[in-house]
Enzyme design. Sequence first.
Site, mmCIF file in Angstrom:
data_model
loop_
_atom_site.group_PDB
_atom_site.id
_atom_site.type_symbol
_atom_site.label_atom_id
_atom_site.label_comp_id
_atom_site.label_asym_id
_atom_site.label_seq_id
_atom_site.Cartn_x
_atom_site.Cartn_y
_atom_site.Cartn_z
ATOM 1 N N TYR A 263 13.884 20.167 -6.689
ATOM 2 C CA TYR A 263 12.845 20.409 -7.873
ATOM 3 C C TYR A 263 11.929 20.110 -7.193
ATOM 4 O O TYR A 263 10.606 19.151 -8.363
ATOM 5 C CB TYR A 263 13.507 19.631 -9.187
ATOM 6 C CG TYR A 263 14.893 20.500 -9.850
ATOM 7 C CD1 TYR A 263 13.803 20.848 -10.800
ATOM 8 C CD2 TYR A 263 15.630 19.536 -9.953
ATOM 9 C CE1 TYR A 263 15.260 21.475 -12.205
ATOM 10 C CE2 TYR A 263 16.902 20.372 -10.836
ATOM 11 C CZ TYR A 263 16.390 21.313 -11.885
ATOM 12 O OH TYR A 263 17.548 21.985 -12.262
ATOM 13 N N TYR B 224 23.371 19.351 -19.674
ATOM 14 C CA TYR B 224 22.807 19.913 -18.307
ATOM 15 C C TYR B 224 24.320 19.816 -17.954
ATOM 16 O O TYR B 224 24.914 18.778 -17.425
ATOM 17 C CB TYR B 224 22.224 18.774 -18.003
ATOM 18 C CG TYR B 224 22.060 18.712 -15.984
ATOM 19 C CD1 TYR B 224 21.043 20.051 -15.554
ATOM 20 C CD2 TYR B 224 22.823 18.960 -14.862
ATOM 21 C CE1 TYR B 224 20.726 20.625 -14.431
ATOM 22 C CE2 TYR B 224 22.598 19.170 -14.023
ATOM 23 C CZ TYR B 224 21.375 19.943 -13.617
ATOM 24 O OH TYR B 224 20.997 19.906 -11.582
ATOM 25 N N ASP C 160 32.674 19.296 -18.721
ATOM 26 C CA ASP C 160 32.441 19.063 -18.148
ATOM 27 C C ASP C 160 32.009 17.322 -17.985
ATOM 28 O O ASP C 160 31.093 16.745 -18.218
ATOM 29 C CB ASP C 160 30.741 19.648 -18.080
ATOM 30 C CG ASP C 160 29.877 18.941 -16.572
ATOM 31 O OD1 ASP C 160 30.290 19.191 -16.530
ATOM 32 O OD2 ASP C 160 28.803 19.914 -16.883
ATOM 33 N N LYS D 20 30.707 15.288 -8.537
ATOM 34 C CA LYS D 20 30.242 13.915 -7.940
ATOM 35 C C LYS D 20 30.909 13.029 -7.691
ATOM 36 O O LYS D 20 30.800 12.829 -6.043
ATOM 37 C CB LYS D 20 28.998 13.602 -9.676
ATOM 38 C CG LYS D 20 28.244 14.644 -10.041
ATOM 39 C CD LYS D 20 27.065 13.710 -10.643
ATOM 40 C CE LYS D 20 25.860 14.546 -9.955
ATOM 41 N NZ LYS D 20 25.365 15.223 -11.650
#
Length: 435
Positions: free
Chosen positions: A22, A155, A256, A285
């Site tokens: 970002y 997200y 998720d 992750k």
Amino acid sequence: MPEPLGTEALLALDRQHVWHPYGPMPGRQEPLVVESASGVRLRMAGGPGEEPYELVDGMSSWWSAVHGYNHPVLNQAAQEQLGRMSHVMFGGLTHEPAVRLAARLVELTPDGLEHVFLADSGSVSVEVAVKMCLQYWRSVGRPEKRRLMTWRGGYHGDTWQPMAVCDPDGGMHELWSGALPRHVFADAPPDGFDAGTDAAYAAHLEETLARHAHELAAVIVEPVVQGAGGMRFHSPEYLRVLRDLCDAHDVLLVLDEIATGFGRTGALFAADHAGITPDVMCLGKALTGGYMTLAATLCTSRVADGISSGEVPVLAHGPTFMGNPLACAVANASLDLLLSRDWRTEVKTVGAGLSEGLAPLAGAPGVRDVRVLGAIGVVELDHEVDVVAATRAAVREGAWLRPFRNLIYTMPPYITGEDDLARICAAVRAAAREG
Ligand SMILES: *Cc1c(COP(=O)(O)O)cnc(C)c1O
């Protein structure tokens, strides 16, 4: 070995050529240079003219390094696998690290998840999950069911389909309006892991889902913790509500668990807090203990059989690095390590340390909320964080934090000891004061 670049040259090249998450190009904020990492500590190069120094890691490299860094067991697994093969294609070939990992994930995840697609990042595993759901409905003769429903505040990653189910107020939707698929958004779930069910909110979910069921392939949510969308916690009871609604209205449920998986919330998977099985689950992750990029999409036999009964009976996805043996070998070792230790107590201990260390911030000026769940600590401010000032304050206290929006948060490695936790908490307090 090439000559070391030196910090100044490294930073100049970084600024000129290298994108960061970002970030603008060229970068406007100078990143800190890491030389190595071991246990819960990052060894920093120090800025130009500065001595090297150490920071206690408060981020687990975005949820992933649950065992800390440079772990002898994970190193050994990687080295042994390197000696055999770091990669071979997965089309037409198979190997023990991937098969062992898939079987392991089936065993550990909620009952009913039977089939595993190994992907190379969390975002890709969400793409695969969406593709599974759309293809399922196509194969069983209902191709019109191709929209998704989610709740706000979520997200799910940065590639196209995941981005389309991220919180629409995060900016990305405005940037891409007209280009992104338009999905169905319910309100964000009410705050609080222990808050129980708000009947009006459950009715809102039901009304939204029922109205769109004819065109919905799936509901996709992050269970219990909404991560990068705002670090908010909600009651697991809403997962049961969603499970029942999806069953009643013939819609698939995707969880998720890329951030929540492998113990972070205090249960091995956040779905376990609710005792439900989703039709599709995404993992990533912490899967490799933070060593390498690897993710997985699991599904039930209903979903797999449905896809396989269709006109195109294959799941049309196959990344080059699918099932990467090196990543799978480390994932297997990481799971062994996690399950061989009392991770439940470790997570509880980290949570207790965070609760104690962050408590003084409750009611402090500029602080809107302080919350802890599992091994996650969050301080929500009433203003946007000055990331540069907050990072400087945290580094001065000897810890690495990476705040975003109005949030200063930490999810330390599970092995973090009492003193290091205290240091992380001091850093969060300083960042909240000065950020
Ligand atoms: C990080 C994250 C993703 C994306 O994973 P990447 O590996 O960064 O692509 C998706 N969903 C959730 C809940 C995440 O936390």
